[in-house]
Design a protein around this motif. Sequence first.
Motif, PDB file in Angstrom:
ATOM      1  N   GLY A 247      37.323 -27.292  35.032  1.00 20.01           N
ATOM      2  CA  GLY A 247      37.965 -28.523  34.587  1.00 20.01           C
ATOM      3  C   GLY A 247      37.396 -29.762  35.235  1.00 20.01           C
ATOM      4  N   CYS A 248      36.846 -29.617  36.444  1.00 16.20           N
ATOM      5  CA  CYS A 248      36.225 -30.750  37.132  1.00 16.20           C
ATOM      6  C   CYS A 248      34.753 -30.900  36.796  1.00 16.20           C
ATOM      7  CB  CYS A 248      36.375 -30.591  38.640  1.00 16.20           C
ATOM      8  SG  CYS A 248      38.057 -30.782  39.264  1.00 16.20           S
ATOM      9  N   THR A 249      34.140 -29.882  36.204  1.00 19.75           N
ATOM     10  CA  THR A 249      32.690 -29.903  35.990  1.00 19.75           C
ATOM     11  C   THR A 249      32.338 -29.701  34.515  1.00 19.75           C
ATOM     12  OG1 THR A 249      32.609 -27.548  36.584  1.00 19.75           O
ATOM     13  CG2 THR A 249      32.197 -29.146  38.337  1.00 19.75           C
ATOM     14  N   LEU A 250      32.249 -28.455  34.078  1.00 18.20           N
ATOM     15  CA  LEU A 250      31.685 -28.135  32.765  1.00 18.20           C
ATOM     16  C   LEU A 250      32.480 -28.719  31.621  1.00 18.20           C
ATOM     17  CD1 LEU A 250      30.726 -24.374  33.334  1.00 18.20           C
ATOM     18  CD2 LEU A 250      29.400 -26.430  33.852  1.00 18.20           C
ATOM     19  N   PHE A 251      33.808 -28.678  31.709  1.00 16.39           N
ATOM     20  CA  PHE A 251      34.660 -29.060  30.589  1.00 16.39           C
ATOM     21  C   PHE A 251      35.604 -30.198  30.969  1.00 16.39           C
ATOM     22  CE2 PHE A 251      34.223 -24.279  30.258  1.00 16.39           C
ATOM     23  CZ  PHE A 251      33.070 -24.339  29.486  1.00 16.39           C
ATOM     24  N   LYS A 254      38.701 -36.249  28.629  1.00 13.26           N
ATOM     25  CA  LYS A 254      38.986 -37.668  28.818  1.00 13.26           C
ATOM     26  C   LYS A 254      40.352 -37.940  29.428  1.00 13.26           C
ATOM     27  CE  LYS A 254      36.028 -39.087  25.008  1.00 13.26           C
ATOM     28  NZ  LYS A 254      35.941 -39.822  23.717  1.00 13.26           N
ATOM     29  N   SER A 255      41.148 -36.921  29.630  1.00 12.96           N
ATOM     30  CA  SER A 255      42.421 -37.161  30.311  1.00 12.96           C
ATOM     31  C   SER A 255      42.209 -37.557  31.762  1.00 12.96           C
ATOM     32  CB  SER A 255      43.297 -35.912  30.232  1.00 12.96           C
ATOM     33  OG  SER A 255      42.719 -34.848  30.978  1.00 12.96           O
ATOM     34  N   ALA A 256      41.087 -37.110  32.343  1.00 15.76           N
ATOM     35  CA  ALA A 256      40.686 -37.457  33.711  1.00 15.76           C
ATOM     36  C   ALA A 256      41.604 -36.873  34.770  1.00 15.76           C
ATOM     37  CB  ALA A 256      40.604 -38.979  33.902  1.00 15.76           C
ATOM     38  N   THR A 257      42.643 -36.151  34.367  1.00 17.72           N
ATOM     39  CA  THR A 257      43.566 -35.594  35.366  1.00 17.72           C
ATOM     40  C   THR A 257      43.928 -34.148  35.096  1.00 17.72           C
ATOM     41  OG1 THR A 257      45.458 -36.423  34.081  1.00 17.72           O
ATOM     42  CG2 THR A 257      44.603 -37.832  35.858  1.00 17.72           C
ATOM     43  N   SER A 258      43.615 -33.596  33.929  1.00 11.41           N
ATOM     44  CA  SER A 258      44.095 -32.260  33.558  1.00 11.41           C
ATOM     45  C   SER A 258      42.962 -31.421  33.004  1.00 11.41           C
ATOM     46  CB  SER A 258      45.221 -32.364  32.530  1.00 11.41           C
ATOM     47  OG  SER A 258      44.768 -33.007  31.354  1.00 11.41           O
ATOM     48  N   VAL A 259      43.264 -30.134  32.781  1.00 13.60           N
ATOM     49  CA  VAL A 259      42.326 -29.184  32.206  1.00 13.60           C
ATOM     50  C   VAL A 259      43.085 -28.322  31.212  1.00 13.60           C
ATOM     51  CG1 VAL A 259      42.701 -27.581  34.125  1.00 13.60           C
ATOM     52  CG2 VAL A 259      40.667 -27.338  32.695  1.00 13.60           C
ATOM     53  N   GLY A 279      26.171 -21.917  30.746  1.00 15.27           N
ATOM     54  CA  GLY A 279      25.273 -23.047  30.539  1.00 15.27           C
ATOM     55  C   GLY A 279      25.201 -23.488  29.096  1.00 15.27           C
ATOM     56  N   ALA A 280      25.179 -22.541  28.151  1.00 12.14           N
ATOM     57  CA  ALA A 280      25.158 -22.898  26.738  1.00 12.14           C
ATOM     58  C   ALA A 280      26.459 -23.574  26.324  1.00 12.14           C
ATOM     59  CB  ALA A 280      24.900 -21.659  25.882  1.00 12.14           C
ATOM     60  N   ALA A 281      27.594 -23.086  26.845  1.00 16.61           N
ATOM     61  CA  ALA A 281      28.878 -23.716  26.528  1.00 16.61           C
ATOM     62  C   ALA A 281      28.960 -25.121  27.099  1.00 16.61           C
ATOM     63  CB  ALA A 281      30.021 -22.849  27.063  1.00 16.61           C
ATOM     64  N   CYS A 282      28.466 -25.306  28.315  1.00 17.08           N
ATOM     65  CA  CYS A 282      28.454 -26.646  28.914  1.00 17.08           C
ATOM     66  C   CYS A 282      27.597 -27.601  28.106  1.00 17.08           C
ATOM     67  CB  CYS A 282      27.947 -26.551  30.352  1.00 17.08           C
ATOM     68  SG  CYS A 282      27.649 -28.136  31.156  1.00 17.08           S
ATOM     69  N   LEU A 283      26.456 -27.120  27.604  1.00 17.97           N
ATOM     70  CA  LEU A 283      25.580 -27.979  26.820  1.00 17.97           C
ATOM     71  C   LEU A 283      26.215 -28.355  25.489  1.00 17.97           C
ATOM     72  CD1 LEU A 283      22.816 -29.318  26.808  1.00 17.97           C
ATOM     73  CD2 LEU A 283      21.883 -27.247  25.761  1.00 17.97           C
ATOM     74  N   GLY A 303      32.778 -34.812  29.702  1.00 15.69           N
ATOM     75  CA  GLY A 303      31.714 -33.848  29.922  1.00 15.69           C
ATOM     76  C   GLY A 303      31.254 -33.845  31.372  1.00 15.69           C
ATOM     77  N   TYR A 304      30.283 -32.964  31.650  1.00 12.90           N
ATOM     78  CA  TYR A 304      29.773 -32.846  33.012  1.00 12.90           C
ATOM     79  C   TYR A 304      28.699 -33.912  33.209  1.00 12.90           C
ATOM     80  CZ  TYR A 304      28.625 -30.473  37.372  1.00 12.90           C
ATOM     81  OH  TYR A 304      28.441 -30.167  38.700  1.00 12.90           O
ATOM     82  N   LEU A 305      29.087 -35.037  33.779  1.00 14.10           N
ATOM     83  CA  LEU A 305      28.188 -36.178  33.919  1.00 14.10           C
ATOM     84  C   LEU A 305      27.090 -35.931  34.944  1.00 14.10           C
ATOM     85  CD1 LEU A 305      30.704 -39.147  33.701  1.00 14.10           C
ATOM     86  CD2 LEU A 305      29.487 -37.943  31.882  1.00 14.10           C
ATOM     87  N   THR A 306      27.286 -34.989  35.861  1.00 17.28           N
ATOM     88  CA  THR A 306      26.211 -34.653  36.791  1.00 17.28           C
ATOM     89  C   THR A 306      25.013 -34.097  36.049  1.00 17.28           C
ATOM     90  OG1 THR A 306      27.752 -34.237  38.610  1.00 17.28           O
ATOM     91  CG2 THR A 306      25.599 -33.191  38.755  1.00 17.28           C
TER      92      THR A 306
END
Length: 622
Positions: A247-251, A254-259, A279-283, A303-306
């Motif tokens: 919830g903090c990385t790959l997915f 826009k709620s910015a607080t939940s998963v 990795g494919a799901a993150c992409l 999304g994962y902005l890193t």
Amino acid sequence: MSPRTRGGYTYGAPRRRPTGSERRRRVQLREVDPAADPDSVEHPQHDRDETEEVFEGAPGGPIDRCILRSFDKHIAAKIWLGEDRAPLKLVNHGAKLQLWELDMERSRIYETVHRSGLAPLTSCSHRVASRPMLSAFCERWQPETTTFHMPFGEMTITLDDVASILHIPVTGSMISFSQPLRVDDANALLVELLGTTDVEASRETEQCRSPSVRLLWLRDHFSTITDASSDDDIMFATRAFLLHLVGCTLFADKSATSVAVVYLELFRDLSMVGSYAWGAACLAYMYRQLTTATRFEVRQLGGYLTLLQAWIYEHFPEMFSSPDMSYTESRPRALRWRSHVIPDSLQSVRERLDRLQISEVCWEPYVDHQAKHPLPDIAWYSGCIKCGQVVEPYHPERVLRQFGYIQTIHPRPFTPPRPNRSILLEQYWERWTDHVLTDQSRGRRCHYSGSGESVPEYMAWYDRISHRIVQPPQLRSGFTTDARSSLPSHAASTSDTRAARALTLLRHVISGGREQSVDVFWGALNEAHGILAGSDETSASHSTPSPAPASHSTPSPATRPFFSPPTFVYPPPASDDPPPLIVPPPPAAVAPPAPTADPSAPAPDYTASTTVYVRSKRKKKT
């Protein structure tokens, strides 16, 4: 009294609109006499359904709308019409990951996370994300092609980028959900897999107003569990940590607080977590977030902005990056860069990208990294990637230059199927080895590593179907109506390509320093001269060049590590020497006129001292 009816219509009843089938039936039954009423004949070429397939050019491009069909709603189209928006608000949880760390007291949880293949995400996330930089790249994303449309061609985030930057698995089972999760089902899943009560689960989903849980709620309830706890509590805490991690990385949404609770189903069997293609799901999820951010009314990017930010650092190191000198190739490439906020404004970054040249791009940034982490074969897969209900096309053939191949004109991108056809998508993904680009589809490799070459007709085609320049000329910094527009044209693409090839060749030689002989420098200069003069057809086709003069010795193969073929001709023949550069002398400096002496002023006395010191006094501002 019963209502009267006539022709299927009931008098006194509320009117309803005819259905589509009724309208078509009326058209078929209508009898028209062309001789009596020629204007009443319906012409197929003016039919509404057919006119919807005709697309006109947009200001600033594309001229041909056969590919970018939804460009009217794109933020780049609005910018050319004079409308603009502020930099996007970014959803970045890099700092929240440090609030729940796995120390020695939670070694059992860490062992499970390490086996899942998601352990690198705990340390490679950037704490800071640059709003102007990411917003400017979102303006260049095109949903139809899932690529960034740069001034010189297309670029995108590939599965090779994901594997190198994050070190998470890109092969395995596709992450798929049969249907969206309802709130009642989310409550039942929290009770079953996290051990919460019905009251706690209902209260949390009601507060989120969706089948989701807050990241803070996961930390408060499960971060205190250690190895001394019971086996059930450790299992619940492990699932909660993995849900918090994705919830903090790959997915990141826009709620910015939940998963979303739906991802908890993936952690039901902890021994199978490592079998998914994370990795494919993150992409796929990142593609969808970029697509959503291209709409003018959207003000936020998830999304994962890193992944996105590190990809920009890798391919544009001279423009935005700040490297970490302590990095080693055994770690994820995301740790190679220091995250920072660039001081430029959004308009400044737009203009820098509009002026970007091929020579400023690092097309193959993972050459050294691939010695320990080779290029995955699935990076050549051409098809669809999926994450739950998100399905996005993946086209490596559109970015062949990122794999070291000459870019060709590619076919029109296909439209991904509906998410409810998950069985067909999963079968297609499981047989991904049957859907990789063949050697014939990849074409030829670039003559020089990292040169970013393309076929001669590519830029003319790309200029017609793309929107290459985002900032309109009349809205640029320092624009004047008398100044000539600096829009790059495809006519200059040939000279740009030659300059990029020459600079790449010289860069490899200069980076060798004193270890390379003088013959190598002479040979590289001669080769660059031939490229810039346009007489490099022989080297491009790998034909045998003319022999070197006898007065010079041919350099040994050990001193030629940078290009092939290994024969140089130096110095250039006299017939091919360019005309000498005649630099006109600078204009003579005109001395300022000597000040006229005031006849009423007294003559200075030089007898007392041979040196006179004068101290100037500034007048105070009133």
